[in-house]
Write a protein that holds these residues in place. Structure first.
Motif, PDB file in Angstrom:
ATOM      1  N   ALA A  82       3.456   4.498   3.532  1.00 44.79           N
ATOM      2  CA  ALA A  82       3.694   3.449   2.816  1.00 44.79           C
ATOM      3  C   ALA A  82       3.856   2.574   3.949  1.00 44.79           C
ATOM      4  CB  ALA A  82       4.622   3.392   1.555  1.00 44.79           C
ATOM      5  N   ALA A  83       3.427   1.265   3.471  1.00 39.35           N
ATOM      6  CA  ALA A  83       3.210  -0.024   4.395  1.00 39.35           C
ATOM      7  C   ALA A  83       3.079  -1.264   3.705  1.00 39.35           C
ATOM      8  CB  ALA A  83       2.385   0.263   5.564  1.00 39.35           C
ATOM      9  N   VAL A  84       3.411  -2.342   3.940  1.00 40.22           N
ATOM     10  CA  VAL A  84       3.164  -3.639   3.511  1.00 40.22           C
ATOM     11  C   VAL A  84       2.266  -4.527   4.689  1.00 40.22           C
ATOM     12  CG1 VAL A  84       4.029  -5.908   2.638  1.00 40.22           C
ATOM     13  CG2 VAL A  84       5.268  -3.731   2.308  1.00 40.22           C
ATOM     14  N   GLU A 124      -1.093   7.504  10.949  1.00 34.97           N
ATOM     15  CA  GLU A 124       0.274   8.531  10.959  1.00 34.97           C
ATOM     16  C   GLU A 124       1.412   7.675  11.139  1.00 34.97           C
ATOM     17  OE1 GLU A 124      -0.315   9.354  15.889  1.00 34.97           O
ATOM     18  OE2 GLU A 124      -0.169  11.137  14.319  1.00 34.97           O
ATOM     19  N   VAL A 125       1.347   6.467  11.722  1.00 33.14           N
ATOM     20  CA  VAL A 125       2.515   5.632  11.792  1.00 33.14           C
ATOM     21  C   VAL A 125       3.023   5.396  10.397  1.00 33.14           C
ATOM     22  CG1 VAL A 125       1.905   4.993  14.196  1.00 33.14           C
ATOM     23  CG2 VAL A 125       1.714   3.389  12.189  1.00 33.14           C
ATOM     24  N   MET A 126       2.044   5.375   9.310  1.00 34.59           N
ATOM     25  CA  MET A 126       2.572   4.841   8.015  1.00 34.59           C
ATOM     26  C   MET A 126       3.261   6.312   7.530  1.00 34.59           C
ATOM     27  SD  MET A 126      -0.842   3.443   6.108  1.00 34.59           S
ATOM     28  CE  MET A 126       0.193   3.121   4.610  1.00 34.59           C
ATOM     29  N   PHE A 127       3.456   7.378   7.984  1.00 31.22           N
ATOM     30  CA  PHE A 127       4.062   8.441   7.444  1.00 31.22           C
ATOM     31  C   PHE A 127       5.637   8.506   8.463  1.00 31.22           C
ATOM     32  CE2 PHE A 127       0.043   9.200   6.028  1.00 31.22           C
ATOM     33  CZ  PHE A 127       0.436   9.874   4.740  1.00 31.22           C
ATOM     34  N   GLY A 128       5.825   7.702   9.456  1.00 30.86           N
ATOM     35  CA  GLY A 128       7.053   7.616  10.186  1.00 30.86           C
ATOM     36  C   GLY A 128       7.946   6.940   9.593  1.00 30.86           C
ATOM     37  N   VAL A 129       8.913   6.684  10.391  1.00 28.06           N
ATOM     38  CA  VAL A 129      10.219   5.908  10.145  1.00 28.06           C
ATOM     39  C   VAL A 129       9.819   4.508   9.597  1.00 28.06           C
ATOM     40  CG1 VAL A 129      11.885   7.163  11.411  1.00 28.06           C
ATOM     41  CG2 VAL A 129      10.503   5.275  12.395  1.00 28.06           C
ATOM     42  N   GLY A 130      10.531   3.822   8.741  1.00 31.75           N
ATOM     43  CA  GLY A 130      10.445   2.383   8.525  1.00 31.75           C
ATOM     44  C   GLY A 130      10.713   1.407   9.591  1.00 31.75           C
ATOM     45  N   TYR A 163       0.777  -1.176  -0.063  1.00 31.85           N
ATOM     46  CA  TYR A 163       0.128  -0.138  -0.169  1.00 31.85           C
ATOM     47  C   TYR A 163       0.807   1.147  -0.076  1.00 31.85           C
ATOM     48  CZ  TYR A 163      -4.028  -2.954   0.760  1.00 31.85           C
ATOM     49  OH  TYR A 163      -4.813  -3.935   0.648  1.00 31.85           O
ATOM     50  N   ASP A 164       0.404   2.276  -0.737  1.00 33.24           N
ATOM     51  CA  ASP A 164       1.280   3.324  -0.829  1.00 33.24           C
ATOM     52  C   ASP A 164       0.428   4.758  -0.875  1.00 33.24           C
ATOM     53  OD1 ASP A 164       3.945   4.448  -2.038  1.00 33.24           O
ATOM     54  OD2 ASP A 164       2.683   5.430  -3.105  1.00 33.24           O
ATOM     55  N   GLN A 165       1.225   5.936  -0.380  1.00 28.59           N
ATOM     56  CA  GLN A 165       0.465   7.179  -0.408  1.00 28.59           C
ATOM     57  C   GLN A 165      -0.247   7.602  -1.806  1.00 28.59           C
ATOM     58  OE1 GLN A 165       2.992   9.994   1.025  1.00 28.59           O
ATOM     59  NE2 GLN A 165       1.583  11.682   1.108  1.00 28.59           N
ATOM     60  N   PHE A 166       0.261   7.128  -2.769  1.00 32.67           N
ATOM     61  CA  PHE A 166      -0.463   7.584  -4.109  1.00 32.67           C
ATOM     62  C   PHE A 166      -1.100   6.300  -4.504  1.00 32.67           C
ATOM     63  CE2 PHE A 166       3.606   9.955  -3.705  1.00 32.67           C
ATOM     64  CZ  PHE A 166       3.138  11.275  -3.516  1.00 32.67           C
ATOM     65  N   ASP A 167      -2.172   5.823  -3.774  1.00 34.70           N
ATOM     66  CA  ASP A 167      -2.847   4.862  -3.847  1.00 34.70           C
ATOM     67  C   ASP A 167      -4.176   4.643  -3.290  1.00 34.70           C
ATOM     68  OD1 ASP A 167      -3.787   1.929  -3.900  1.00 34.70           O
ATOM     69  OD2 ASP A 167      -2.263   1.075  -2.569  1.00 34.70           O
ATOM     70  N   PRO A 168      -5.032   5.103  -4.134  1.00 41.75           N
ATOM     71  CA  PRO A 168      -6.407   5.230  -3.521  1.00 41.75           C
ATOM     72  C   PRO A 168      -7.083   4.166  -2.704  1.00 41.75           C
ATOM     73  CG  PRO A 168      -6.562   5.597  -5.952  1.00 41.75           C
ATOM     74  CD  PRO A 168      -5.045   4.919  -5.687  1.00 41.75           C
ATOM     75  N   ALA A 169      -6.583   2.903  -2.458  1.00 40.66           N
ATOM     76  CA  ALA A 169      -6.754   1.845  -1.605  1.00 40.66           C
ATOM     77  C   ALA A 169      -6.004   1.990  -0.236  1.00 40.66           C
ATOM     78  CB  ALA A 169      -6.397   0.422  -2.410  1.00 40.66           C
ATOM     79  N   ALA A 170      -5.312   2.995  -0.060  1.00 39.60           N
ATOM     80  CA  ALA A 170      -4.277   3.083   0.986  1.00 39.60           C
ATOM     81  C   ALA A 170      -4.917   3.903   1.969  1.00 39.60           C
ATOM     82  CB  ALA A 170      -3.020   3.421   0.802  1.00 39.60           C
ATOM     83  N   HIS A 171      -4.944   3.571   3.299  1.00 42.54           N
ATOM     84  CA  HIS A 171      -5.418   4.511   4.433  1.00 42.54           C
ATOM     85  C   HIS A 171      -4.587   5.820   4.125  1.00 42.54           C
ATOM     86  CE1 HIS A 171      -6.523   0.836   7.070  1.00 42.54           C
ATOM     87  NE2 HIS A 171      -7.420   0.942   5.970  1.00 42.54           N
TER      88      HIS A 171
END
Length: 225
Positions: free
Chosen positions: A114-116, A82-88, A64-72
């Motif tokens: 982004a996250a998997v 918000e943790v998706m926008f933090g460190v990996g 899932y990615d920020q430029f992905d309509p299916a992503a939170h």
DNA sequence: GGTAAGATCAGC
DNA sequence: CTGATCTTACCA
């Protein structure tokens, strides 16, 4: 046992004792979710708790990615994602359908959402504990064959949201035990979404009986009339 | 403040 | 195929 899984287990056994498991470091997570997702296959997720240790090998993932309509994260950071926008290298855990928990591995640079999603694991250790946590599971292939199921089996919940996977003595650890990702993982569209349904951002271990929908073993089976 | 949809699962 | 179950995000 079919030839494929037999071969896989033999190569795994051949490495046992030779290769020390290593904790995946932060730089492993600095790539995009589409790059990271297939690389997570065959990695080992370990969860320590008061009840004991439970672990599983990752056999199915979705990017899932920020430029992905299916992503939170599509509409920017909200309290939930918000943790998706933090460190990996940390976990993003969210409540699904008001009932289940789902766990993601956060990746990419801070500021990019982004996250998997971890969709299925092959249970490795703490099987007894996993069975206790999932009384409805009839077989080993019912323990972690879905994003909600694996969180229940490993005891993951909202309390783990934002927790690091990179600390060797931490509650959560993602390990490389020498079993590499498949050279050619099975790939297809994502499950359970209604937007961007055409993106083939789901990967799984071809032939694994532990995937969420049986795709790995039913591909040869035609539709039954 | 109201509401509709949702990265699912289990049972029928 | 359906119900469970409730948070989130968006709109007024």
């Amino acid at each position: 046992m079919d030839a494929l899984s037999s071969k896989r287990q033999q190569s795994r056994a051949a490495r046992a004792g030779k290769t020390a498991a290593t904790v995946l470091r932060a730089d492993f997570y600095s790539c995009s979710s589409v790059e990271l997702a297939p690389r997570l296959l065959n990695k080992l997720l370990v969860v320590r708790s008061e009840e004991g240790l439970a672990s599983g090998r990752i056999v199915e993932v979705e990017a899932y990615d920020q430029f992905d309509p299916a992503a939170h994260s599509f509409r920017g950071p909200t309290p939930r994602c918000e943790v998706m926008f933090g460190v990996g290298g940390v976990l993003y855990v969210y409540r699904s359908y008001g009932i289940h928990w789902c766990a993601n591995v956060v990746c990419g640079p801070p500021g990019h959402g982004a996250a998997v999603l971890l969709r299925a694991l092959e249970p490795v250790s703490g099987i007894r504990l996993q069975r206790d946590r999932r009384a409805s599971a009839q077989r080993a292939t019912d323990l972690c064959s879905g994003p909600g199921k694996l969180c229940q089996a490993l005891g993951l919940s909202g309390a783990d949201n934002g927790a690091a996977l990179t600390r060797p003595r931490g509650r959560l650890v993602l390990l490389d035990d020498g079993d590499p990702p498949p050279r050619l993982p099975a790939q297809g569209v994502r499950v359970g979404i209604s937007k961007a349904t055409e993106r083939p951002w789901r990967w799984w271990i071809d032939g694994s009986p532990h995937v969420s929908r049986g795709d790995g073993i039913r591909t040869a089976r035609a539709s039954k009339s």
